[in-house]
Design a protein around this motif. Structure first.
Motif, mmCIF file in Angstrom:
data_model
loop_
_atom_site.group_PDB
_atom_site.id
_atom_site.type_symbol
_atom_site.label_atom_id
_atom_site.label_comp_id
_atom_site.label_asym_id
_atom_site.label_seq_id
_atom_site.Cartn_x
_atom_site.Cartn_y
_atom_site.Cartn_z
ATOM 1 N N THR A 241 39.441 -0.611 87.623
ATOM 2 C CA THR A 241 38.326 0.129 87.035
ATOM 3 C C THR A 241 38.454 1.619 87.293
ATOM 4 O OG1 THR A 241 36.850 -1.779 87.299
ATOM 5 C CG2 THR A 241 35.810 0.374 87.020
ATOM 6 N N ASP A 242 38.914 1.986 88.478
ATOM 7 C CA ASP A 242 39.083 3.409 88.795
ATOM 8 C C ASP A 242 40.116 4.070 87.894
ATOM 9 O OD1 ASP A 242 37.168 3.371 90.716
ATOM 10 O OD2 ASP A 242 38.526 3.333 92.428
ATOM 11 N N GLU A 243 41.222 3.370 87.629
ATOM 12 C CA GLU A 243 42.253 3.916 86.736
ATOM 13 C C GLU A 243 41.708 4.094 85.320
ATOM 14 O OE1 GLU A 243 46.436 2.170 88.536
ATOM 15 O OE2 GLU A 243 45.106 0.791 87.475
ATOM 16 N N ILE A 244 40.910 3.125 84.870
ATOM 17 C CA ILE A 244 40.331 3.199 83.518
ATOM 18 C C ILE A 244 39.334 4.348 83.433
ATOM 19 C CG2 ILE A 244 38.921 1.971 81.819
ATOM 20 C CD1 ILE A 244 40.075 -0.647 83.069
ATOM 21 N N LEU A 245 38.467 4.488 84.456
ATOM 22 C CA LEU A 245 37.478 5.561 84.455
ATOM 23 C C LEU A 245 38.151 6.931 84.555
ATOM 24 C CD1 LEU A 245 34.725 3.985 86.752
ATOM 25 C CD2 LEU A 245 34.569 4.427 84.294
ATOM 26 N N GLU A 246 39.260 6.990 85.264
ATOM 27 C CA GLU A 246 40.011 8.247 85.353
ATOM 28 C C GLU A 246 40.520 8.675 83.982
ATOM 29 O OE1 GLU A 246 43.933 10.097 87.669
ATOM 30 O OE2 GLU A 246 43.119 8.138 88.262
ATOM 31 N N LYS A 247 40.993 7.708 83.193
ATOM 32 C CA LYS A 247 41.433 8.013 81.824
ATOM 33 C C LYS A 247 40.260 8.457 80.957
ATOM 34 C CE LYS A 247 45.752 5.748 80.679
ATOM 35 N NZ LYS A 247 46.434 4.970 79.640
ATOM 36 N N LEU A 248 39.150 7.768 81.094
ATOM 37 C CA LEU A 248 37.979 8.117 80.291
ATOM 38 C C LEU A 248 37.426 9.485 80.664
ATOM 39 C CD1 LEU A 248 36.067 4.690 80.278
ATOM 40 C CD2 LEU A 248 37.159 5.789 78.317
ATOM 41 N N ASP A 249 37.652 9.912 81.889
ATOM 42 C CA ASP A 249 37.097 11.189 82.355
ATOM 43 C C ASP A 249 37.862 12.385 81.797
ATOM 44 O OD1 ASP A 249 35.105 12.480 83.981
ATOM 45 O OD2 ASP A 249 36.737 13.091 85.300
ATOM 46 N N LYS A 250 39.049 12.144 81.266
ATOM 47 C CA LYS A 250 39.839 13.246 80.726
ATOM 48 C C LYS A 250 39.271 13.708 79.397
ATOM 49 C CE LYS A 250 44.104 11.733 82.970
ATOM 50 N NZ LYS A 250 45.492 11.245 82.771
ATOM 51 N N LYS A 251 39.412 14.996 79.092
ATOM 52 C CA LYS A 251 38.901 15.543 77.839
ATOM 53 C C LYS A 251 39.745 15.110 76.655
ATOM 54 C CE LYS A 251 36.652 19.637 79.748
ATOM 55 N NZ LYS A 251 36.581 21.114 79.711
ATOM 56 N N ILE A 252 41.062 14.837 76.928
ATOM 57 C CA ILE A 252 41.942 14.426 75.829
ATOM 58 C C ILE A 252 41.584 13.031 75.392
ATOM 59 C CG2 ILE A 252 43.838 15.889 76.576
ATOM 60 C CD1 ILE A 252 45.160 13.486 77.799
#
Length: 460
Positions: free
Chosen positions: A443-454
């Motif tokens: 979940t942390d890896e997924i949320l990290e991706k979602l947190d990016k502006k790109i």
């Protein structure tokens, strides 16, 4: 409570067994889902088995709609269950409520017993829809999460098929014993530990470690400790108490948009509505094949489609599977709607093929939310958000069931099909822009991706 196993067994089998026990309640729920369509004609007739005699058309409609009302109450209630009760105990209570709903039909003498039974069945169904995907997601290893997450939905489809068979061959008062048996089976979950994440939220690290070791038997010590640290760090970073601040991060906002669109697609793609009104829809155009046979194909294909989706999510990935389902469903809905727009001017087999195509691709759209939403939401938000999502889904389903017929009479069946296709296009755009691949990611890896502006789909 932990199940004592005196012999060596891999953790994957324990994860599978736990999933099967939980999914057995979904199988029973599938039986009750198909129960009204098979039983209402009998209850309305002069041969009604009830001592009070035949029911009225109004009472029959209440029997269908009251389960939706129960589902809304159940899904909302579970969102307010404190963390200290975990995932397991609410599920056990849900199974006990389901047992009571079965017994009410066994001893029913009038329509009120059945209405109460349907209401309780709705409560347990709404509750389990929130708990099941979350519990399964939290106990399973990343590489098996998708397949096991969909297993409960396969059981539901199997239950629908089984329900249509047993209602035909067993009498009214015997049928409830079949789902009752499966609900009793689900109570064996009491022997399994709660999920490690839930125990961590309760600050019981000792039991949390025992839990993860239970579900990861025969896994190397290094991998167990690494996964345990990841889980603990994820919960430490997010905290235990749900606050408004939890919903303000870019990642969580994106996750909420994704899951809201996904859950709504289960209804607004039209797959459930088309299935419910398939007989009425197909009767509008004369075809050379028996309607009952086509409808039977429709639901049989859904069962096999659920199995195929289970393999797809862990091989080609969640994102590609979902995109394929959206594109295919949009295409088949457009063709199906065109058959009605042309007033039967297209070949019968085009109508039948598109109708079955809707079933094949639609089951992907029904199943995928249960896999994706527990993966992209922080642990502490899963109960609350899941509760709201399932409530939203039930209300949308109730709305469509009530208003589809008036809408199709006013604007034509083709307009409804084109509207469903338009929603799919909207969902496809949102998923393409925002949804990252979640296969084998924490979940942390997924949320990290979602947190990016790109755009997630363009990031590595």
């Amino acid at each position: 409570m932990f199940l004592k196993i005196p012999f060596s067994i891999s953790g994957i089998y324990l994860q599978c067994l736990c999933t099967i026990l939980m999914s057995s309640s979904n199988l029973a729920g599938g039986i009750f889902s198909s129960w009204p369509s098979q039983t209402l004609p009998l209850l309305l007739s002069s041969d009604s088995p009830l001592a009070s005699g035949p029911i009225t058309q109004l009472e029959a409609s209440y029997m269908v709609s009251i389960s939706y009302a129960g589902g809304v109450i159940g899904s909302l209630a579970i969102g307010y269950v404190p963390t200290k009760y975990g995932r397991k105990m609410p599920f056990i209570v849900t199974s006990l409520i389901s047992l009571l709903s079965c017994l009410l039909i066994v001893f029913a003498t009038n329509v009120y017993c059945i209405l109460v039974s349907r209401f309780l069945c709705g409560i347990s169904g709404g509750t389990s829809r929130v708990i099941l995907p979350t519990y399964i997601c939290e106990i399973c290893e990343k590489k098996f999460r998708g397949a096991f997450g969909l297993l409960s939905l396969i059981f539901f489809s199997l239950g629908v098929s089984l329900g249509s068979i047993i209602c035909e061959y067993l009498n009214f008062y015997t049928v409830p014993y079949v789902p009752l048996t499966f609900y009793l089976l689900s109570l064996l979950l009491i022997l399994f530990p709660d999920s490690p994440q839930t125990l961590m939220l309760q600050k019981n690290l000792e039991l949390a470690e025992k839990s993860i070791r239970f579900y990861r038997r025969n896994v190397s010590e290094e991998k167990i400790l690494e996964e345990f640290r990841e889980m603990k760090q994820s919960i430490d970073n997010s905290g235990e108490t749900v606050t408004l601040q939890d919903f303000q991060s870019r990642a969580v906002v994106k996750a909420l948009i994704i899951v809201t669109i996904l859950v709504s697609t289960r209804n607004f793609s039209g797959i459930n509505t088309i299935g419910a009104y398939s007989g009425i829809i197909l009767s509008q155009i004369k075809v050379s094949v028996d309607l009952n046979e086509i409808i039977s194909w429709f639901f049989t294909i859904q069962l096999f489609g659920s199995v195929a989706t289970t393999f797809a999510v862990d091989t080609i990935g969640r994102r590609f599977t979902l995109m394929t389902g959206l594109v295919g469903n949009t295409l088949f809905l457009t063709i199906f709607g065109s058959c009605f727009y042309s007033q039967g001017g297209l070949d019968d087999w085009i109508l039948i093929a598109s109708f079955l195509g809707i079933s094949t691709t639609g089951i992907v759209l029904i199943n995928m939310p249960a896999v994706i939403y527990p993966e992209i939401l922080p642990v502490k938000l899963r109960n609350a958000v899941g509760s709201i999502l399932i409530t939203l889904q039930l209300l949308e389903g109730l709305f469509l069931v009530q208003f589809y017929i008036p809408a199709s009479n006013a604007f034509g069946t083709h307009s409804c099909m084109f509207a469903f296709a338009a929603w799919n296009v909207l969902a496809l755009i949102v998923m393409w822009i925002m949804l990252p691949e979640t296969k084998k990611k924490s979940t942390d890896e997924i949320l990290e991706k979602l947190d990016k502006k790109i755009i997630p789909c363009c990031s590595k």
